[in-house]
Design an enzyme around this catalytic site. Structure first.
Site, PDB file in Angstrom:
ATOM      1  N   HIS A 176      42.758  36.869  30.633  1.00  9.82           N
ATOM      2  CA  HIS A 176      42.764  36.613  32.065  1.00  9.82           C
ATOM      3  C   HIS A 176      42.415  35.139  32.247  1.00  9.82           C
ATOM      4  O   HIS A 176      41.657  34.576  31.440  1.00  9.82           O
ATOM      5  CB  HIS A 176      41.704  37.515  32.701  1.00  9.82           C
ATOM      6  N   ASP A 187      34.818  39.615  27.287  1.00  7.97           N
ATOM      7  CA  ASP A 187      35.079  39.826  28.708  1.00  7.97           C
ATOM      8  C   ASP A 187      35.320  41.322  28.898  1.00  7.97           C
ATOM      9  O   ASP A 187      36.366  41.838  28.516  1.00  7.97           O
ATOM     10  CB  ASP A 187      36.309  38.993  29.099  1.00  7.97           C
ATOM     11  N   GLN A 244      37.602  44.597  32.410  1.00  3.76           N
ATOM     12  CA  GLN A 244      38.595  45.669  32.497  1.00  3.76           C
ATOM     13  C   GLN A 244      38.197  46.878  31.670  1.00  3.76           C
ATOM     14  O   GLN A 244      38.693  47.974  31.867  1.00  3.76           O
ATOM     15  CB  GLN A 244      39.951  45.127  32.030  1.00  3.76           C
ATOM     16  N   LYS A 265      34.783  46.526  39.556  1.00  5.81           N
ATOM     17  CA  LYS A 265      35.685  47.285  38.666  1.00  5.81           C
ATOM     18  C   LYS A 265      35.120  48.659  38.354  1.00  5.81           C
ATOM     19  O   LYS A 265      35.834  49.527  37.862  1.00  5.81           O
ATOM     20  CB  LYS A 265      35.878  46.534  37.351  1.00  5.81           C
ATOM     21  N   CYS A 288      46.957  37.168  36.872  1.00  3.32           N
ATOM     22  CA  CYS A 288      46.047  36.127  36.354  1.00  3.32           C
ATOM     23  C   CYS A 288      46.121  36.081  34.829  1.00  3.32           C
ATOM     24  O   CYS A 288      45.089  35.893  34.167  1.00  3.32           O
ATOM     25  CB  CYS A 288      44.612  36.382  36.794  1.00  3.32           C
TER      26      CYS A 288
HETATM   27  C1  LIG Z   1      40.126  41.050  32.079  1.00  8.91           C
HETATM   28  C2  LIG Z   1      39.562  40.390  33.322  1.00  8.91           C
HETATM   29  N1  LIG Z   1      38.737  39.325  33.185  1.00  8.91           N
HETATM   30  C3  LIG Z   1      38.188  38.699  34.262  1.00  8.91           C
HETATM   31  C4  LIG Z   1      38.484  39.128  35.543  1.00  8.91           C
HETATM   32  C5  LIG Z   1      37.849  38.376  36.701  1.00  8.91           C
HETATM   33  O1  LIG Z   1      36.907  39.233  37.328  1.00  8.91           O
HETATM   34  P1  LIG Z   1      36.246  38.763  38.715  1.00  8.91           P
HETATM   35  O2  LIG Z   1      37.417  38.431  39.586  1.00  8.91           O
HETATM   36  O3  LIG Z   1      35.472  39.950  39.182  1.00  8.91           O
HETATM   37  O4  LIG Z   1      35.385  37.561  38.386  1.00  8.91           O
HETATM   38  C6  LIG Z   1      39.335  40.224  35.752  1.00  8.91           C
HETATM   39  C7  LIG Z   1      39.642  40.696  37.159  1.00  8.91           C
HETATM   40  N2  LIG Z   1      40.884  41.400  37.255  1.00  8.91           N
HETATM   41  C8  LIG Z   1      41.843  40.879  38.157  1.00  8.91           C
HETATM   42  C9  LIG Z   1      41.397  40.840  39.595  1.00  8.91           C
HETATM   43  O5  LIG Z   1      42.625  41.222  40.332  1.00  8.91           O
HETATM   44  N3  LIG Z   1      43.559  41.748  39.452  1.00  8.91           N
HETATM   45  C10 LIG Z   1      43.102  41.674  38.163  1.00  8.91           C
HETATM   46  O6  LIG Z   1      43.615  42.209  37.189  1.00  8.91           O
HETATM   47  C11 LIG Z   1      39.888  40.878  34.630  1.00  8.91           C
HETATM   48  O7  LIG Z   1      40.712  41.935  34.759  1.00  8.91           O
END
Ligand SMILES: Cc1ncc(COP(=O)(O)O)c(CN[C@@H]2CONC2=O)c1O
Length: 406
Positions: free
Chosen positions: A123, A200, A203, A226, A364
């Protein structure tokens, strides 16, 4: 085996009774953010109704009550992740904040030519802060490649490791592909070279109960939203020895011991990293969300979500031109797909007209889209409160959208 009482669970989520564009809402964007049960909402109302006060400072009863509840939440989270000490749990505003805190901390510990390893399926929150760190220090970012199945190529990871490797960071589960990475092996191998590992867990957290001591991970970051908690709050777990080494991330109240214009000394853990008035209610509600999910049980959740994933995957594969990205043997309930000749955005827009909420785009994770040479995907992600019937509605909507677009 006990059947999963999904209808009873759905009663906890008022939002699931909503209609969208005249259709019942089918919420399949859980990888972006999960929904919030009324048990968590009740805690939020209770806080603001009965003991809202600033914490750690006031000597009055309300402040003490709020402080106790906040610190009890920290201990709940510590126990959930099986951290050895409560002060290894740092409250953050979410995964992104936690990663930036650690990346910033390494500014004074990396030098020109040091190497840090990132996986190909990250991400942006777990790529950009590390690129900034490289700009600051002259360290070099190297990428652990993945294969067309959406799995990391472990042999390539081993080849990348050397005496200059200082840090390895990757997600436990990919939000775009659902792949569950073999983090225990990666952590152990990285430690053989003296490299620290940040995982991280954003997810993974709604599906897998990580045991940070068993993993021997150095840093593990998650977001409450989440895991059926509120947005704007999360946690960084760090091994005490590492958190002691990192300098404070933000200056301000709370993170100090003494302040004078001549010299300021910092508070110990965890407050060194918790400057300013925190998201008090968010932290307490995060604790309630963890209780809620543990009440249902992570094993039961994982089993049920896997059944949803299997069912949806089989149904999608019946559609001509279907291309699914990421079919690792171990994956959570996320399906990224395209239909040949159609743009994901068009499919997402049309199924929304029929009440179906999915995410379209790069999620992302643009490097993953570049790897597969696609503009993006349609991503359906299921949670323990979704049903097989909702998957049938989703499949029908995708088929209708396909007909409309062809
Ligand atoms: C694997 C992963 N890392 C970091 C983040 C960032 O988390 P925060 O936004 O809470 O700091 C997300 C958020 N997932 C995104 C948010 O919207 N769609 C997604 O898949 C994620 O899925």
């Amino acid at each position: 085996a006990k059947t999963f009482e999904v209808e009873k669970i759905r009663e906890d989520f008022p939002i699931l009774k909503r209609e969208v564009n005249g259709y019942p809402l089918v919420y399949f964007d859980n990888a972006a953010t999960a929904q919030t049960p009324k048990q968590v909402m009740d805690v939020i109302v209770d806080y603001y109704s009965n003991y809202n006060a600033n914490i750690h400072r006031g000597v009055h009863s309300l402040s003490q009550e709020a402080t106790d509840k906040y610190e009890q939440a920290r201990i709940k989270i510590q126990k959930h992740f099986n951290a050895e000490k409560a002060h290894e749990i740092i409250f953050t505003s979410g995964t992104t904040h936690g990663i930036n805190l650690v990346a910033n901390g390494f500014s004074s510990m990396l030098k020109e030519g040091d190497e840090i390893l990132v996986s190909a399926m990250e991400h942006h929150s777990n790529i950009v802060p590390w690129q900034m760190l490289c700009e600051r220090t002259g360290a070099v970012l190297k990428v652990i490649p993945m294969d067309l199945n959406g799995e990391l190529i472990y042999a390539e990871f081993e080849k990348l490791l050397n005496s200059r490797t200082k840090l390895v960071f990757l997600n436990h589960v990919s939000n775009a592909l659902g792949t569950v990475n073999p983090i225990k092996n990666i952590i152990d191998k990285a430690h053989e070279y003296g490299a620290a590992v940040l995982i991280d867990g954003a997810q993974a957290a709604p599906h897998i109960k990580a045991d940070v001591q068993e993993l021997d991970v150095d840093f593990y970051v998650v977001s409450a939203h989440k895991m059926c908690g509120p947005t704007g709050v999360g946690v960084l777990y760090g091994k005490e020895e590492w958190l002691e080494k990192l300098p404070p991330y933000q200056g301000g109240g709370e993170m100090i011991a003494t302040v004078s214009f001549e010299k300021t000394t910092y508070a110990g853990l965890p407050h060194k990293f918790e400057a300013g008035t925190p998201n008090i209610c968010g932290g307490i509600a995060f604790g309630a969300a963890i209780d809620y999910m543990n009440e249902i049980g992570f094993d039961a959740i994982a089993k049920y979500e896997h059944e949803l994933l299997e069912y949806a995957t089989a149904k999608l594969k019946e559609i001509d031109g279907m291309q699914i990205y990421g079919e690792a043997p171990e994956k959570t309930s996320v399906i990224s797909f395209n239909i040949e000749g159609l743009h994901p955005y068009d499919i997402g827009t049309l199924v929304d007209k029929m009440g179906i909420a999915v995410r379209t785009g790069h999620h992302c994770a643009q490097p993953i889209m570049d790897f597969f040479k696609i503009p993006g995907t349609v991503r359906a992600s299921f949670s323990f409160y979704n049903t097989f019937h909702e998957i049938d509605l989703f499949i029908d909507a995708v088929k209708k959208a396909k007909m409309m677009l062809q």
